[in-house]
Design a protein around this motif. Structure first.
Motif, short mmCIF file in Angstrom:
data_model
loop_
_atom_site.label_atom_id
_atom_site.label_comp_id
_atom_site.label_asym_id
_atom_site.label_seq_id
_atom_site.Cartn_x
_atom_site.Cartn_y
_atom_site.Cartn_z
N GLU A 111 27.15 31.04 42.26
CA GLU A 111 27.20 29.63 41.85
C GLU A 111 28.00 28.79 42.84
OE1 GLU A 111 26.63 28.36 37.93
OE2 GLU A 111 27.53 30.18 37.11
N TYR A 114 25.72 27.95 45.58
CA TYR A 114 24.77 26.92 45.15
C TYR A 114 25.41 25.54 45.28
CZ TYR A 114 21.70 24.16 42.16
OH TYR A 114 20.85 23.18 41.67
N ASP A 115 26.64 25.42 44.83
CA ASP A 115 27.34 24.13 44.89
C ASP A 115 27.53 23.67 46.34
OD1 ASP A 115 27.46 24.10 42.13
OD2 ASP A 115 29.53 24.85 42.04
N ARG A 126 17.86 27.12 41.71
CA ARG A 126 18.41 28.00 40.69
C ARG A 126 17.30 28.35 39.71
NH1 ARG A 126 23.82 28.43 37.80
NH2 ARG A 126 23.30 29.42 35.80
N ILE A 149 20.04 32.55 42.47
CA ILE A 149 20.22 31.42 43.38
C ILE A 149 19.39 31.71 44.63
CG2 ILE A 149 21.83 30.07 44.75
CD1 ILE A 149 22.17 29.79 41.70
#
Length: 400
Positions: A111, A114-115, A126, A149
């Protein structure tokens, strides 16, 4: 292959190592300066770790934005390699996916990446639990993960192909390239580089870049610099999927890690599937190690891969070999001037260097010509971090 140059008696700068890092540095220096540049390689261009590299081009690095930025910059260079260098290299798009469950270390890492990619406007997707089966139908039990992801613009290339492309472009820019000649030591006088001693004689120079992969610590010793690199053996298989599998899944597999992260997979050129170990910790001498994967590893691999992708249980083996990682304690690079004046090191790529090589070449050119770089915060790669702590930056996330 370009013809062999003659060993010069002097040069402004000598680059030791003809892998992807040495050739990239030679290219950028020759493009951006008027320096007289000589590259010396003890074997052939693109051999060693570069030739063994799985050459994955990905951008997801958890929360390590510096690597994502460098990887994206480098990948755009690779995508436009012919325009940048006049050479064509192998390149194939293939998204990389990180499967994860919430409330786990792996989930937090996925995550975070991803950010970071979202903030950098690097394409990323996602996929939630039930969507995973639709996206990755070849993977058994994929729907049991909470999410995946996808690093959508990931790809792969060929290490030796890219290094030889840099080499040819650098030669056209006037770089002298010597192959089949080892460098034995770096010569200094009054705290500054004055030359390098090769198997065939000395080259006088005022600056040297050591980009010799697993042999870098030995050269560091000749100038009383302790380079904290551990050389580990990694094992690689190229599988030949059954014809029915290729028909049903023309994309073959996503680039991803097998459960536990000790193996990873990606498609290979020619409809194969590359499967490799990742940070085994098996320390070896880079001049003397078994180049054939262990039988027990083969058995373990086929069992684990068969559980993950049942339709590959009948896959044949196209090829197999072993290579080495040159690993720092924190798995981060060293890009710095260290020891005597004019002595630069580009090393410690810890299994994730190929994708960053254009950025590394640019950074090294910047450091040599101006003492700093605007591409990223170059202090992150400082050698001095090991003086403050033997662990360097500390915690390591061993993801592909």
């Amino acid at each position: 292959m370009p013809g062999q140059d003659t060993l010069p008696s002097e040069s402004d700068i000598v680059i030791i190592g003809g892998g992807i890092m040495g050739t990239s540095t030679a290219f950028f220096l020759s493009k951006e300066t008027d320096l007289d540049i000589t590259l010396v390689e003890k074997n052939q261009i693109g051999t060693g770790s570069t030739g063994d590299s799985s050459a994955i081009l990905r951008h997801h690095y958890g929360d390590q934005e510096i690597y994502s930025k460098m990887a994206w910059w480098s990948h755009q260079f690779y995508r436009n390699f012919d325009e940048e260098t006049g050479e064509v290299i192998a390149h194939e798009d293939n998204p990389m996916v990180r499967f994860a469950n919430g409330d786990t270390q792996g989930g937090a890492y996925a995550e975070a990446g991803y950010d970071v990619l979202s903030e950098l406007d690097i394409p990323v997707s996602r996929h939630e639990g039930d969507e995973l089966l639709e996206e990755y139908p070849m993977i058994s039990g994929v729907e049991d993960f909470d999410f995946g992801i996808s690093d959508d613009e990931a790809a792969y290339s060929d290490g030796a192909d890219a290094a030889n492309g840099f080499d040819r472009a650098a030669r056209r820019n006037g770089v002298t390239v010597i192959t089949g000649t080892g460098v034995e030591s770096i010569n200094t006088d009054d705290g500054a580089v004055v030359g390098v001693e090769t198997e065939d004689g000395e080259i006088a120079c005022e600056e040297v870049v050591v980009a010799a992969g697993p042999w870098t610590p030995r050269l560091g010793e000749t100038v009383d610099v302790d380079i904290p690199i551990t050389v580990t053996r990694e094992q690689v298989l190229i599988l030949d999927p059954p014809k029915d599998y290729k028909r049903e899944y023309p994309s073959l597999v996503p680039t991803t890690a097998l459960p536990g992260g000790e193996w990873y997979i990606r498609p290979d050129f020619g409809d194969g599937i590359l499967v490799a170990t990742h940070h085994t910790g098996e320390e070896v001498d880079p001049d003397r190690y078994d180049n054939t994967p262990d039988e027990e590893i083969l058995l373990e691999l086929t069992e684990e891969l068969g559980e993950m992708i049942p339709d590959l249980r009948e896959a044949g083996i196209q090829g197999q070999y072993c290579g080495v990682y040159s690993t720092t304690p924190d798995h981060d690079f060293i890009l710095d001037e260290v020891g005597p004046d004019g002595c630069y090191f580009a090393c410690g790529f810890s299994g994730h260097g190929f994708k960053q090589a254009p950025a590394v070449g640019k950074i090294m050119s910047d450091l040599i010509t101006t003492g700093s770089t605007s591409l990223v915060d170059g202090s992150f790669f400082s050698y001095d971090r090991f003086a403050e702590s033997a662990a360097g930056h500390g915690d390591v996330a061993d993801n592909i």
